[in-house]
Design a protein around this motif. Structure first.
Motif, PDB file in Angstrom:
ATOM      1  N   GLN A 198       2.425 -20.675  14.561  1.00  0.00           N
ATOM      2  CA  GLN A 198       2.445 -19.810  13.384  1.00  0.00           C
ATOM      3  C   GLN A 198       3.897 -19.509  13.040  1.00  0.00           C
ATOM      4  N   CYS A 199       4.323 -19.913  11.849  1.00  0.00           N
ATOM      5  CA  CYS A 199       5.709 -19.746  11.418  1.00  0.00           C
ATOM      6  C   CYS A 199       6.119 -18.284  11.490  1.00  0.00           C
ATOM      7  N   THR A 200       7.312 -18.058  11.976  1.00  0.00           N
ATOM      8  CA  THR A 200       7.823 -16.702  12.129  1.00  0.00           C
ATOM      9  C   THR A 200       8.379 -16.138  10.824  1.00  0.00           C
ATOM     10  N   HIS A 201       8.388 -16.935   9.770  1.00  0.00           N
ATOM     11  CA  HIS A 201       8.868 -16.440   8.479  1.00  0.00           C
ATOM     12  C   HIS A 201       7.777 -15.685   7.725  1.00  0.00           C
ATOM     13  N   ALA A 202       6.664 -16.376   7.415  1.00  0.00           N
ATOM     14  CA  ALA A 202       5.609 -15.730   6.612  1.00  0.00           C
ATOM     15  C   ALA A 202       4.223 -15.879   7.229  1.00  0.00           C
ATOM     16  N   GLY A 203       4.163 -16.428   8.442  1.00  0.00           N
ATOM     17  CA  GLY A 203       2.885 -16.499   9.134  1.00  0.00           C
ATOM     18  C   GLY A 203       2.028 -17.713   8.852  1.00  0.00           C
ATOM     19  N   CYS A 204       2.537 -18.679   8.116  1.00  0.00           N
ATOM     20  CA  CYS A 204       1.766 -19.901   7.863  1.00  0.00           C
ATOM     21  C   CYS A 204       1.637 -20.699   9.158  1.00  0.00           C
ATOM     22  N   VAL A 205       0.551 -21.436   9.274  1.00  0.00           N
ATOM     23  CA  VAL A 205       0.351 -22.287  10.443  1.00  0.00           C
ATOM     24  C   VAL A 205       1.009 -23.638  10.160  1.00  0.00           C
ATOM     25  N   LEU A 206       1.802 -24.110  11.117  1.00  0.00           N
ATOM     26  CA  LEU A 206       2.467 -25.398  10.952  1.00  0.00           C
ATOM     27  C   LEU A 206       1.424 -26.475  10.687  1.00  0.00           C
ATOM     28  N   ASP A 207       1.800 -27.496   9.901  1.00  0.00           N
ATOM     29  CA  ASP A 207       0.807 -28.500   9.507  1.00  0.00           C
ATOM     30  C   ASP A 207       1.004 -29.867  10.128  1.00  0.00           C
ATOM     31  N   LYS A 208       2.203 -30.147  10.647  1.00  0.00           N
ATOM     32  CA  LYS A 208       2.426 -31.461  11.255  1.00  0.00           C
ATOM     33  C   LYS A 208       3.683 -31.455  12.108  1.00  0.00           C
ATOM     34  N   ILE A 209       3.798 -32.509  12.897  1.00  0.00           N
ATOM     35  CA  ILE A 209       4.989 -32.733  13.709  1.00  0.00           C
ATOM     36  C   ILE A 209       5.591 -34.052  13.243  1.00  0.00           C
ATOM     37  N   VAL A 210       6.876 -34.010  12.895  1.00  0.00           N
ATOM     38  CA  VAL A 210       7.582 -35.210  12.465  1.00  0.00           C
ATOM     39  C   VAL A 210       8.890 -35.298  13.242  1.00  0.00           C
ATOM     40  N   LYS A 211       9.047 -36.359  14.001  1.00  0.00           N
ATOM     41  CA  LYS A 211      10.272 -36.597  14.775  1.00  0.00           C
ATOM     42  C   LYS A 211      10.675 -35.374  15.607  1.00  0.00           C
ATOM     43  N   GLY A 212       9.718 -34.811  16.326  1.00  0.00           N
ATOM     44  CA  GLY A 212      10.001 -33.699  17.222  1.00  0.00           C
ATOM     45  C   GLY A 212      10.175 -32.354  16.539  1.00  0.00           C
ATOM     46  N   GLU A 213       9.825 -32.290  15.242  1.00  0.00           N
ATOM     47  CA  GLU A 213       9.960 -31.039  14.508  1.00  0.00           C
ATOM     48  C   GLU A 213       8.609 -30.594  13.963  1.00  0.00           C
ATOM     49  N   GLY A 214       8.259 -29.326  14.219  1.00  0.00           N
ATOM     50  CA  GLY A 214       7.062 -28.737  13.631  1.00  0.00           C
ATOM     51  C   GLY A 214       7.398 -28.281  12.227  1.00  0.00           C
ATOM     52  N   ASN A 215       6.549 -28.615  11.273  1.00  0.00           N
ATOM     53  CA  ASN A 215       6.802 -28.327   9.866  1.00  0.00           C
ATOM     54  C   ASN A 215       5.928 -27.190   9.345  1.00  0.00           C
ATOM     55  N   CYS A 216       6.562 -26.234   8.651  1.00  0.00           N
ATOM     56  CA  CYS A 216       5.819 -25.180   7.970  1.00  0.00           C
ATOM     57  C   CYS A 216       5.604 -25.625   6.523  1.00  0.00           C
ATOM     58  N   PRO A 217       4.334 -25.742   6.091  1.00  0.00           N
ATOM     59  CA  PRO A 217       4.053 -26.237   4.747  1.00  0.00           C
ATOM     60  C   PRO A 217       4.348 -25.223   3.640  1.00  0.00           C
ATOM     61  N   CYS A 218       4.508 -23.958   3.985  1.00  0.00           N
ATOM     62  CA  CYS A 218       4.683 -22.932   2.948  1.00  0.00           C
ATOM     63  C   CYS A 218       6.102 -22.864   2.390  1.00  0.00           C
ATOM     64  N   HIS A 219       7.102 -22.859   3.254  1.00  0.00           N
ATOM     65  CA  HIS A 219       8.471 -22.684   2.776  1.00  0.00           C
ATOM     66  C   HIS A 219       9.452 -23.670   3.399  1.00  0.00           C
ATOM     67  N   GLY A 220       8.959 -24.609   4.200  1.00  0.00           N
ATOM     68  CA  GLY A 220       9.814 -25.670   4.713  1.00  0.00           C
ATOM     69  C   GLY A 220      10.561 -25.395   6.000  1.00  0.00           C
ATOM     70  N   SER A 221      10.263 -24.306   6.684  1.00  0.00           N
ATOM     71  CA  SER A 221      10.935 -24.078   7.969  1.00  0.00           C
ATOM     72  C   SER A 221      10.571 -25.206   8.929  1.00  0.00           C
ATOM     73  N   ARG A 222      11.501 -25.526   9.825  1.00  0.00           N
ATOM     74  CA  ARG A 222      11.275 -26.547  10.840  1.00  0.00           C
ATOM     75  C   ARG A 222      11.632 -25.966  12.196  1.00  0.00           C
ATOM     76  N   PHE A 223      10.841 -26.373  13.206  1.00  0.00           N
ATOM     77  CA  PHE A 223      11.019 -25.857  14.560  1.00  0.00           C
ATOM     78  C   PHE A 223      11.052 -27.004  15.554  1.00  0.00           C
ATOM     79  N   ASP A 224      11.895 -26.879  16.580  1.00  0.00           N
ATOM     80  CA  ASP A 224      11.948 -27.856  17.669  1.00  0.00           C
ATOM     81  C   ASP A 224      10.694 -27.671  18.516  1.00  0.00           C
ATOM     82  N   VAL A 225       9.910 -28.731  18.703  1.00  0.00           N
ATOM     83  CA  VAL A 225       8.645 -28.596  19.429  1.00  0.00           C
ATOM     84  C   VAL A 225       8.830 -28.474  20.939  1.00  0.00           C
ATOM     85  N   GLU A 226      10.029 -28.772  21.455  1.00  0.00           N
ATOM     86  CA  GLU A 226      10.276 -28.639  22.895  1.00  0.00           C
ATOM     87  C   GLU A 226      10.846 -27.276  23.273  1.00  0.00           C
TER      88      GLU A 226
END
Length: 143
Positions: free
Chosen positions: A87-115
């Motif tokens: 769950q994104c720490t910006h606005a609470g959206c649930v991440l929608d996919k993992i691309v190249k080791g990054e979790g993607n937030c579909p609402c505002h584009g935040s990216r998180f390191d999955v490790e």
């Protein structure tokens, strides 16, 4: 009885402009809405142990998104697992996919390191909360 008077052109135009402005504001708010990707009113991390399924579902050196459980689990090395809230720490959206080791937030584009859960790109500024995870009899248990 006399026929109703047509509305003055200026009154009609003002009303139309007001409606267009209200509609535009609604679209702007909808674009920033989290309703369809919201974590809802459920906590960002599990409050009880959650069975995630087989350990083999998370590849060594990779990660898996358990969107319905709002969790990301990575396996940096054989038998080692790390889990974070999805769950994104910006606005609470649930991440929608993992691309190249990054979790993607579909609402505002935040990216998180999955490790590590670290923010790689904002607008989020806080990392994803860590969640305890363990392998038990070939099954991953989070929480």
């Amino acid at each position: 009885m006399s026929a109703p008077q047509p509305a003055a052109r200026r009154t009609v135009l003002k009303g139309a402009a007001g409606l267009a402005g209200a509609a535009g504001a609604g679209l702007t708010l909808a674009a920033c809405s989290t309703a369809t990707d919201s974590g809802g009113n459920t906590p960002a991390t599990p409050t009880a142990p959650v069975d995630l399924g087989a350990v083999a579902d998370v590849p060594v050196g990779g990660a898996k998104l358990y969107r319905e459980r709002k969790l990301i689990v990575s396996c940096p090395a054989e038998g080692q697992y790390k889990a974070f809230s999805a769950q994104c720490t910006h606005a609470g959206c649930v991440l929608d996919k993992i691309v190249k080791g990054e979790g993607n937030c579909p609402c505002h584009g935040s990216r998180f390191d999955v490790e590590t859960g670290a923010v790689l790109r904002g607008p989020a500024t806080d990392p994803l909360p860590a969640v305890p995870v363990r392998a038990e009899n070939g099954t991953l248990i989070a929480g």
